[in-house]
Design a protein around this motif. Structure first.
Motif, PDB file in Angstrom:
ATOM      1  N   ASP A  28      17.677  -8.494  -4.914  1.00  0.00           N
ATOM      2  CA  ASP A  28      16.661  -8.167  -3.913  1.00  0.00           C
ATOM      3  C   ASP A  28      15.854  -9.395  -3.514  1.00  0.00           C
ATOM      4  O   ASP A  28      16.040 -10.495  -4.038  1.00  0.00           O
ATOM      5  CB  ASP A  28      15.727  -7.075  -4.435  1.00  0.00           C
ATOM      6  CG  ASP A  28      14.738  -7.583  -5.490  1.00  0.00           C
ATOM      7  OD1 ASP A  28      14.926  -8.707  -6.006  1.00  0.00           O
ATOM      8  OD2 ASP A  28      13.779  -6.868  -5.804  1.00  0.00           O
ATOM      9  N   LEU A  29      14.963  -9.160  -2.544  1.00  0.00           N
ATOM     10  CA  LEU A  29      14.015 -10.174  -2.095  1.00  0.00           C
ATOM     11  C   LEU A  29      12.626  -9.767  -2.576  1.00  0.00           C
ATOM     12  O   LEU A  29      12.137  -8.680  -2.246  1.00  0.00           O
ATOM     13  CB  LEU A  29      14.023 -10.279  -0.569  1.00  0.00           C
ATOM     14  CG  LEU A  29      12.907 -11.132   0.056  1.00  0.00           C
ATOM     15  CD1 LEU A  29      13.077 -12.603  -0.318  1.00  0.00           C
ATOM     16  CD2 LEU A  29      12.881 -10.970   1.571  1.00  0.00           C
ATOM     17  N   LEU A  69      14.601  -3.818   1.275  1.00  0.00           N
ATOM     18  CA  LEU A  69      14.829  -2.382   1.465  1.00  0.00           C
ATOM     19  C   LEU A  69      13.944  -1.796   2.551  1.00  0.00           C
ATOM     20  O   LEU A  69      14.233  -0.722   3.083  1.00  0.00           O
ATOM     21  CB  LEU A  69      14.566  -1.625   0.156  1.00  0.00           C
ATOM     22  CG  LEU A  69      15.405  -2.028  -1.055  1.00  0.00           C
ATOM     23  CD1 LEU A  69      14.916  -1.297  -2.294  1.00  0.00           C
ATOM     24  CD2 LEU A  69      16.882  -1.742  -0.800  1.00  0.00           C
ATOM     25  N   HIS A  70      12.860  -2.501   2.871  1.00  0.00           N
ATOM     26  CA  HIS A  70      11.847  -1.941   3.762  1.00  0.00           C
ATOM     27  C   HIS A  70      11.657  -2.724   5.049  1.00  0.00           C
ATOM     28  O   HIS A  70      10.957  -2.248   5.954  1.00  0.00           O
ATOM     29  CB  HIS A  70      10.505  -1.871   3.020  1.00  0.00           C
ATOM     30  CG  HIS A  70      10.592  -1.209   1.673  1.00  0.00           C
ATOM     31  ND1 HIS A  70      10.688   0.155   1.523  1.00  0.00           N
ATOM     32  CD2 HIS A  70      10.641  -1.727   0.417  1.00  0.00           C
ATOM     33  CE1 HIS A  70      10.767   0.455   0.233  1.00  0.00           C
ATOM     34  NE2 HIS A  70      10.737  -0.673  -0.451  1.00  0.00           N
ATOM     35  N   ASP A  71      12.259  -3.890   5.151  1.00  0.00           N
ATOM     36  CA  ASP A  71      12.023  -4.744   6.315  1.00  0.00           C
ATOM     37  C   ASP A  71      13.335  -5.391   6.743  1.00  0.00           C
ATOM     38  O   ASP A  71      14.034  -5.996   5.918  1.00  0.00           O
ATOM     39  CB  ASP A  71      10.986  -5.822   5.972  1.00  0.00           C
ATOM     40  CG  ASP A  71      10.578  -6.634   7.180  1.00  0.00           C
ATOM     41  OD1 ASP A  71       9.534  -6.322   7.779  1.00  0.00           O
ATOM     42  OD2 ASP A  71      11.304  -7.580   7.523  1.00  0.00           O
ATOM     43  N   ALA A  72      13.656  -5.267   8.035  1.00  0.00           N
ATOM     44  CA  ALA A  72      14.933  -5.794   8.539  1.00  0.00           C
ATOM     45  C   ALA A  72      15.016  -7.307   8.395  1.00  0.00           C
ATOM     46  O   ALA A  72      16.083  -7.859   8.098  1.00  0.00           O
ATOM     47  CB  ALA A  72      15.110  -5.388  10.002  1.00  0.00           C
ATOM     48  N   SER A  98       0.811  -1.218   0.000  1.00  0.00           N
ATOM     49  CA  SER A  98       0.000   0.000   0.000  1.00  0.00           C
ATOM     50  C   SER A  98       0.846   1.271   0.000  1.00  0.00           C
ATOM     51  O   SER A  98       0.325   2.373  -0.157  1.00  0.00           O
ATOM     52  CB  SER A  98      -0.924   0.015   1.225  1.00  0.00           C
ATOM     53  OG  SER A  98      -0.182   0.232   2.427  1.00  0.00           O
ATOM     54  N   ARG A  99       2.162   1.136   0.156  1.00  0.00           N
ATOM     55  CA  ARG A  99       3.029   2.307   0.295  1.00  0.00           C
ATOM     56  C   ARG A  99       3.489   2.847  -1.057  1.00  0.00           C
ATOM     57  O   ARG A  99       3.785   2.088  -1.985  1.00  0.00           O
ATOM     58  CB  ARG A  99       4.280   1.952   1.112  1.00  0.00           C
ATOM     59  CG  ARG A  99       4.037   1.575   2.541  1.00  0.00           C
ATOM     60  CD  ARG A  99       5.398   1.435   3.227  1.00  0.00           C
ATOM     61  NE  ARG A  99       5.332   0.648   4.442  1.00  0.00           N
ATOM     62  CZ  ARG A  99       6.406   0.279   5.134  1.00  0.00           C
ATOM     63  NH1 ARG A  99       7.613   0.631   4.694  1.00  0.00           N
ATOM     64  NH2 ARG A  99       6.284  -0.435   6.237  1.00  0.00           N
ATOM     65  N   ASP A 100       3.595   4.155  -1.115  1.00  0.00           N
ATOM     66  CA  ASP A 100       4.291   4.771  -2.239  1.00  0.00           C
ATOM     67  C   ASP A 100       5.773   4.430  -2.112  1.00  0.00           C
ATOM     68  O   ASP A 100       6.319   4.361  -1.024  1.00  0.00           O
ATOM     69  CB  ASP A 100       4.118   6.293  -2.205  1.00  0.00           C
ATOM     70  CG  ASP A 100       2.691   6.720  -2.496  1.00  0.00           C
ATOM     71  OD1 ASP A 100       2.028   6.053  -3.302  1.00  0.00           O
ATOM     72  OD2 ASP A 100       2.236   7.723  -1.899  1.00  0.00           O
ATOM     73  N   GLY A 101       6.440   4.252  -3.233  1.00  0.00           N
ATOM     74  CA  GLY A 101       7.861   3.935  -3.195  1.00  0.00           C
ATOM     75  C   GLY A 101       8.162   2.462  -3.056  1.00  0.00           C
ATOM     76  O   GLY A 101       9.327   2.067  -3.054  1.00  0.00           O
TER      77      GLY A 101
END
Length: 377
Positions: free
Chosen positions: A118-119, A96-99, A51-54
């Motif tokens: 990437d994942l 990039l968004h989750d540890a 749901s996030r931009d980017g």
């Protein structure tokens, strides 16, 4: 990382043996590559990311009329109901968004960082998939939740179904078939065709690798070399004291062509100019990546540092590269910076060996959000 150490992740092989016998060569099925694996990023968290931009996300559905493709972001109400069959949500760059996503990606750093991409997480309802296709890069397919049936084969006919928004092989020829459960993993080299179908609700984690085209890599490095030339000292100016009068003024003089060619060759021949441009290009963050400045000012020397999960760091014989920037490094500081690139962190004890100049550089990276302080022990 000890590349000679046997690991369940690779089916009882060491990374060294896997790279020799399977990488870029042949598939590998590993049962319980991560025993007892539970998805660290559950469905609700994945939907929130989409749901996030980017955040790059796609929704693929198979209908009687054919395949459909939509690009995110997607609010939850924009996604089909969970009871609807044959739809798939793909979320790219989860690391990039989750540890937890970044930590999982780090398990595969026996492959050079320059190749690690990437994942991606694929969520699918019963019967969901993206159709038979092949990739131009290596991929590890780790089953995280539910079951997925994979059919794979060496595809001799690369032709695609025409008029589809997704690349679907027209004449898929499967040779092997597996059902993967949580913790199972399938490695596929480039151009091995595969078709994965969800058996009930499922999630698959795809660890993908960069496979840059030679022309693409050349374009990126040449652009950086050109930028560096703009910063250089004055170079020779073209002179033609023996130029004769011409009857065909539209023709480019051969001498001017040679002058330009010599300039290009001289630029490429300069020591480390190509290597530096390549290192900067390989560590350039993706377009949707931005870094948050720190909210506090901890004593890095007392805590140690770790790379932000979005940071890309590499090195060669003379430089270290971080997020598209290059830095000359030598001696003890170079050893320390290379260790940071390899380990992605430095302890307080290791920082004690750094020069004041290196510490100042690390602090500037921290201020830029490229580094984080390690949590107190």
């Amino acid at each position: 990382m000890d590349v000679q150490k046997i690991t369940p992740l690779l089916g009882g092989m060491s990374p060294a043996r896997f790279m020799r016998s399977h990488w870029h060569k042949k598939p590998l099925l590993v049962r319980q590559a991560i025993p007892g694996f539970e998805a660290p990023i559950p469905r609700a968290a994945l939907f929130e990311l989409a749901s996030r931009d980017g955040v790059e996300s796609r929704l693929i559905q198979q209908r009687k009329s054919g395949w459909s493709l939509k690009h995110g972001p997607f609010q939850r109400r924009a996604l089909p109901p969970l009871g609807t069959r044959e739809w798939t949500l793909l979320v790219q760059g989860v690391d990039l968004h989750d540890a937890a996503g970044r930590a999982l990606l780090d398990e595969f750093r026996f492959v050079p960082e320059a190749r690690l991409d990437d994942l991606m997480i694929s969520y699918a309802t019963d019967g969901g998939g993206v159709g038979p296709h092949f990739d131009s890069y290596d991929v590890f397919l780790l089953q995280a939740h539910g079951k997925r049936r994979w059919r794979i084969g060496r595809q001799r006919d690369p032709s695609l179904v025409e008029g589809m928004p997704v690349k679907i092989l027209a004449n898929f020829e499967p040779e092997e078939e597996y059902v993967l459960e949580p913790g199972d993993m399938l490695y596929l080299p480039p151009r091995w065709a595969h078709d994965g179908i969800a058996e009930g609700e499922c999630m698959t984690y795809s660890i993908g690798f960069r496979s840059a085209q030679r022309d693409e890599l050349a374009r990126e490095t040449l652009l950086r070399i050109a930028d560096a030339l703009g910063e250089a000292d004055a170079s020779p100016i073209y002179r033609d004291p023996r130029q004769e009068a011409v009857e065909a003024p539209g023709r480019v003089p051969l001498a001017l062509q040679e002058f330009a060619r010599e300039g290009v060759l001289r630029a490429l021949a300069k020591s480390q100019v190509l290597e530096r441009a390549l290192g900067e290009a390989l560590t350039e963050p993706k377009g949707n990546v931005w870094f948050d400045p720190p909210s506090d000012e901890p004593d890095l020397r007392q805590l140690g540092v770790t790379l932000d999960r979005r940071s890309r760091m590499m090195y060669d014989e003379r430089h270290v590269y971080l997020n598209g920037e290059s830095y000359l490094a030598s001696g003890r500081d170079a050893t320390l910076m290379r260790r940071l690139a390899d380990q992605r962190q430095l302890s307080a004890r290791e920082l004690g060996k750094a020069s004041e100049e290196a510490l100042s550089l690390l602090e500037s990276w921290f201020d830029d959000g490229w580094l984080r302080a390690l949590p107190p022990a």
